[in-house]
Design a protein around this motif. Structure first.
Motif, PDB file in Angstrom:
ATOM      1  N   HIS A 132       0.833  -1.186   0.000  1.00 50.63           N
ATOM      2  CA  HIS A 132       0.000   0.000   0.000  1.00 50.63           C
ATOM      3  C   HIS A 132       0.873   1.243   0.000  1.00 50.63           C
ATOM      4  N   HIS A 133       1.025   1.871  -1.145  1.00 49.26           N
ATOM      5  CA  HIS A 133       1.715   3.138  -1.252  1.00 49.26           C
ATOM      6  C   HIS A 133       0.678   4.176  -1.630  1.00 49.26           C
ATOM      7  N   ALA A 134       0.468   5.141  -0.750  1.00 48.19           N
ATOM      8  CA  ALA A 134      -0.572   6.134  -0.986  1.00 48.19           C
ATOM      9  C   ALA A 134      -0.280   6.914  -2.257  1.00 48.19           C
ATOM     10  N   GLU A 135      -1.287   7.091  -3.087  1.00 45.10           N
ATOM     11  CA  GLU A 135      -1.126   7.869  -4.301  1.00 45.10           C
ATOM     12  C   GLU A 135      -0.800   9.313  -3.911  1.00 45.10           C
ATOM     13  N   PRO A 136       0.339   9.861  -4.377  1.00 47.21           N
ATOM     14  CA  PRO A 136       0.784  11.165  -3.874  1.00 47.21           C
ATOM     15  C   PRO A 136      -0.176  12.306  -4.174  1.00 47.21           C
ATOM     16  N   ASN A 137      -0.754  12.295  -5.373  1.00 46.44           N
ATOM     17  CA  ASN A 137      -1.615  13.407  -5.771  1.00 46.44           C
ATOM     18  C   ASN A 137      -2.871  12.906  -6.481  1.00 46.44           C
ATOM     19  N   PRO A 138      -3.864  12.442  -5.718  1.00 50.14           N
ATOM     20  CA  PRO A 138      -5.131  12.032  -6.348  1.00 50.14           C
ATOM     21  C   PRO A 138      -5.777  13.207  -7.066  1.00 50.14           C
ATOM     22  N   ASP A 139      -6.472  12.915  -8.135  1.00 54.91           N
ATOM     23  CA  ASP A 139      -7.137  13.950  -8.929  1.00 54.91           C
ATOM     24  C   ASP A 139      -8.392  14.430  -8.201  1.00 54.91           C
ATOM     25  N   THR A 140      -8.364  15.654  -7.707  1.00 54.22           N
ATOM     26  CA  THR A 140      -9.502  16.230  -6.987  1.00 54.22           C
ATOM     27  C   THR A 140     -10.187  17.326  -7.794  1.00 54.22           C
ATOM     28  N   SER A 141      -9.912  17.381  -9.082  1.00 54.80           N
ATOM     29  CA  SER A 141     -10.437  18.474  -9.907  1.00 54.80           C
ATOM     30  C   SER A 141     -11.961  18.451  -9.999  1.00 54.80           C
ATOM     31  N   CYS A 142     -12.550  17.262 -10.010  1.00 52.96           N
ATOM     32  CA  CYS A 142     -14.013  17.175 -10.157  1.00 52.96           C
ATOM     33  C   CYS A 142     -14.741  17.400  -8.833  1.00 52.96           C
ATOM     34  N   ILE A 143     -14.160  16.928  -7.742  1.00 53.63           N
ATOM     35  CA  ILE A 143     -14.842  17.054  -6.458  1.00 53.63           C
ATOM     36  C   ILE A 143     -14.665  18.439  -5.845  1.00 53.63           C
ATOM     37  N   GLY A 144     -13.684  19.196  -6.334  1.00 50.72           N
ATOM     38  CA  GLY A 144     -13.374  20.488  -5.740  1.00 50.72           C
ATOM     39  C   GLY A 144     -14.529  21.464  -5.738  1.00 50.72           C
ATOM     40  N   ASP A 145     -15.304  21.487  -6.811  1.00 49.53           N
ATOM     41  CA  ASP A 145     -16.412  22.438  -6.923  1.00 49.53           C
ATOM     42  C   ASP A 145     -17.777  21.778  -6.748  1.00 49.53           C
ATOM     43  N   SER A 146     -17.799  20.540  -6.247  1.00 54.01           N
ATOM     44  CA  SER A 146     -19.065  19.815  -6.141  1.00 54.01           C
ATOM     45  C   SER A 146     -19.775  20.157  -4.837  1.00 54.01           C
ATOM     46  N   ASP A 147     -21.079  19.928  -4.817  1.00 52.68           N
ATOM     47  CA  ASP A 147     -21.838  20.214  -3.600  1.00 52.68           C
ATOM     48  C   ASP A 147     -21.593  19.180  -2.510  1.00 52.68           C
ATOM     49  N   ILE A 148     -21.062  18.002  -2.861  1.00 52.48           N
ATOM     50  CA  ILE A 148     -20.771  17.022  -1.822  1.00 52.48           C
ATOM     51  C   ILE A 148     -19.628  17.500  -0.941  1.00 52.48           C
ATOM     52  N   LYS A 149     -18.717  18.278  -1.495  1.00 52.73           N
ATOM     53  CA  LYS A 149     -17.640  18.820  -0.683  1.00 52.73           C
ATOM     54  C   LYS A 149     -18.192  19.773   0.365  1.00 52.73           C
ATOM     55  N   GLN A 150     -19.082  20.666  -0.072  1.00 53.15           N
ATOM     56  CA  GLN A 150     -19.689  21.599   0.883  1.00 53.15           C
ATOM     57  C   GLN A 150     -20.474  20.827   1.947  1.00 53.15           C
ATOM     58  N   SER A 151     -21.198  19.790   1.520  1.00 55.24           N
ATOM     59  CA  SER A 151     -22.023  19.014   2.446  1.00 55.24           C
ATOM     60  C   SER A 151     -21.171  18.316   3.497  1.00 55.24           C
ATOM     61  N   ILE A 152     -20.079  17.666   3.079  1.00 60.11           N
ATOM     62  CA  ILE A 152     -19.242  16.929   4.020  1.00 60.11           C
ATOM     63  C   ILE A 152     -18.506  17.879   4.957  1.00 60.11           C
ATOM     64  N   LEU A 153     -18.035  19.006   4.439  1.00 63.49           N
ATOM     65  CA  LEU A 153     -17.375  19.987   5.302  1.00 63.49           C
ATOM     66  C   LEU A 153     -18.338  20.524   6.354  1.00 63.49           C
ATOM     67  N   LEU A 154     -19.581  20.722   5.948  1.00 61.09           N
ATOM     68  CA  LEU A 154     -20.586  21.205   6.892  1.00 61.09           C
ATOM     69  C   LEU A 154     -20.919  20.131   7.929  1.00 61.09           C
ATOM     70  N   GLN A 155     -21.094  18.868   7.470  1.00 64.64           N
ATOM     71  CA  GLN A 155     -21.427  17.778   8.382  1.00 64.64           C
ATOM     72  C   GLN A 155     -20.311  17.502   9.380  1.00 64.64           C
ATOM     73  N   SER A 156     -19.067  17.609   8.914  1.00 66.05           N
ATOM     74  CA  SER A 156     -17.930  17.266   9.773  1.00 66.05           C
ATOM     75  C   SER A 156     -17.399  18.453  10.562  1.00 66.05           C
ATOM     76  N   GLY A 157     -18.104  19.605  10.505  1.00 68.03           N
ATOM     77  CA  GLY A 157     -17.699  20.763  11.289  1.00 68.03           C
ATOM     78  C   GLY A 157     -16.523  21.512  10.735  1.00 68.03           C
ATOM     79  N   ASP A 158     -16.210  21.325   9.467  1.00 63.88           N
ATOM     80  CA  ASP A 158     -15.029  21.934   8.864  1.00 63.88           C
ATOM     81  C   ASP A 158     -15.367  23.104   7.957  1.00 63.88           C
ATOM     82  N   PHE A 159     -16.643  23.443   7.834  1.00 59.29           N
ATOM     83  CA  PHE A 159     -17.032  24.464   6.867  1.00 59.29           C
ATOM     84  C   PHE A 159     -16.496  25.836   7.260  1.00 59.29           C
TER      85      PHE A 159
END
Length: 533
Positions: free
Chosen positions: A73-100
């Motif tokens: 298991h070697h962690a992928e150094p730079n996963p592609d986050t280009s699609c999730i960056g502007d998605s509403d799931i990011k806002q939702s998870i940050l809000l749910q986890s107290g990180d917003f």
């Protein structure tokens, strides 16, 4: 005379078919034995062995076109986050986890310290007069499970392990055909009931608990699914016949609708089944995929939208209200996996889901972004272009080297570095109450439990203790407690102990438990530290 000649002709044709069948069977057995022996010898660093009797003289493994199943298991150094960056799931998870709030201040990678959260509450800072659910999640994010204890040892492979919706019970199933029910309401595992499964072929393959928590259903290689009482004082055990056309029949996946009136199933005959509990009969059979249907689920609590995933590599979305047997047509298709899908887990918001696949990846999807027909054709073409059996063969190098998305892949994120071999390994979103669904966790053929950060795609935790494939993992809905069941015949519970802080910013991840073949813990820890030259 003419009848005798015709009869003799048919007998000759039957004998020829039997010889062909025996020949194919011998070839398949030789191929399986060769692959198993090669994997054993590869682990001993020996050369390949050829089994005579195979018509080709060698299997795919001898061509050099495969790579070992157990990769490190070697962690992928730079996963592609280009699609999730502007998605509403990011806002939702940050809000749910107290990180917003931290995102707004540009500190989304920094988890507030305990004293900081307590100080805000004590001095009455705006919106911090008391601990919110998000604040509680901030605490929990620091306390990922890292200590293991063995709950149960079986004399056979473990297949299923799941908490009930309220977390008061845990249900497990192993290849010994016994379903064990534990009372977990008091933060311990107390065995309260054992059910002897019926009509079992190979093993119990799936279990689902009714919404009211009174019943559970299970499936196997059988024409029946069975429903039982969860209450130890009741012993009702009823078989529900699905009337399949194939005698060699199996339901791989089961779900209750959220009102408990219907049972949804996915089977090896390419069909989705719906059983009506009130009418006590099968109400629908829909040919949904071009291969085995390995997994099914409802999108949300309405039970109107259905997800299905199969060995054709496609995840299909269905409207329950428009389903019919004559002209089944999905609402949309999600294409992007390079091989069959083993499991689907909806987020529960009616929009997002994750899929685990034999291409050794998990993908995050937004069901509102369907794949085009061209993308579906491209995915089907790619999946059908390779022929390997994940149950005993090594991973084809062609698939291992393919890291780019297929054209038309609409997934938001791809998570890799876990292994999906031997069985239909499962993946899940972490609980909303304790983690804000910030993580995705999955079993692994190497015997590990892998925890990914949903938003970064990086591994944040590896739990190592099992010595066999981990098929299923379940996170308690309200406690920082994770339970894994493995082919090594053990049921293990992971909890938090000691000093630990989640580091979601630098791509580091932790490994808990045994560290490979290293004999010295001190040497192992020093090797895990970055070397300065």
């Amino acid at each position: 005379m003419g009848l005798n000649i015709a009869k003799m002709s048919r007998m000759g044709e039957n004998e020829a078919r039997d010889r062909d069948s025996d020949s194919r069977s011998d070839h398949e057995i030789a191929t399986v034995l060769q692959c198993l022996i090669r994997r054993y010898l590869d682990r001993r660093r020996s050369g390949p062995v050829r089994i005579f009797g195979s018509r080709s003289g060698q299997s795919e493994g001898d061509t050099g076109d495969t790579c070992a199943a157990n990769t490190s298991h070697h962690a992928e150094p730079n996963p592609d986050t280009s699609c999730i960056g502007d998605s509403d799931i990011k806002q939702s998870i940050l809000l749910q986890s107290g990180d917003f709030g931290n995102l707004a201040s540009g500190q989304s990678n920094k988890v507030p310290s305990f004293p900081s959260l307590v100080r805000r509450r004590e001095i009455g800072v705006k919106h911090h007069e008391h601990f919110s659910i998000g604040d509680c999640c901030q605490f929990s994010l620091r306390l990922l499970p890292n200590r293991m204890k063995i709950v149960e040892r079986f004399h056979s492979k473990g297949f299923i392990g799941t908490f009930t919706r309220n977390g008061d019970f845990f249900i497990s199933a192993a290849q010994d055909c016994m379903i064990r029910i534990y009372d977990t309401s008091r933060e311990c595992f107390k065995l309260v009931k054992v059910v002897a499964a019926r009509d079992v072929g190979w093993s119990v393959l799936d279990i689902a608990v009714s919404p009211n928590g009174q019943h559970f259903i299970y499936s196997s290689w059988s024409e029946y699914i069975h429903i039982c009482d969860l209450d130890r004082r009741q012993d009702n055990h009823t078989a529900l016949f699905l009337w399949p056309e194939d005698q060699h029949f199996c339901v791989f996946s089961l779900r209750f609708s959220h009102d408990g009136k219907e049972i949804l199933g996915g089977a090896n005959d390419e069909c989705i089944y719906i059983y009506d509990r009130e009418l006590n009969k099968r109400s629908l059979k829909v040919r949904s995929h071009e291969d085995d249907v390995n997994t099914v689920d409802f999108a949300d609590s309405t039970s109107q939208i259905i997800f299905s995933g199969g060995d054709d590599g496609l995840c299909k979305v269905w409207d329950r209200r428009a389903l019919n047997e004559e002209f089944p047509k999905p609402v949309g298709v999600l294409a992007g996996h390079l091989d069959g899908i083993t499991y689907i887990d909806p987020k529960g918001d009616g929009r997002h889901l994750i899929t685990n696949s034999k291409d050794q990846t998990i993908k995050l999807w937004d069901m509102r972004a369907f794949s085009s027909s061209e993308a579906v054709k491209a995915a089907r073409s790619f999946v059908s272009s390779h022929h390997w059996d994940y149950r005993w063969q090594n991973f084809p190098r062609k698939l291992a080297a393919h890291r780019k998305k297929l054209r038309g892949d609409t997934s938001l994120m791809t998570y890799r570095e876990h292994c999906v071999f031997k069985t239909l390994i499962r993946c899940h979103f972490s609980p909303e109450f304790t983690t804000g669904q910030r993580f995705i966790y999955t079993g692994c053929e190497s015997g590990n439990v892998i925890i990914y950060d949903v938003l970064t795609g990086k591994i944040v935790k590896i739990l190592s203790a099992h010595r066999g494939c981990v098929r299923d993992v379940s996170w308690h809905p309200y406690r920082q407690e994770l339970v894994s069941i493995s082919w090594d015949g053990t049921l293990r519970c992971w909890t938090y102990s000691g000093k630990h802080a989640l580091d979601s910013g630098d791509g580091q991840f932790e490994r808990t438990g045994r560290l490979g073949l290293r004999k010295s813990q001190r040497i192992a820890q020093s090797r895990m530290k970055p070397q300065i030259s």
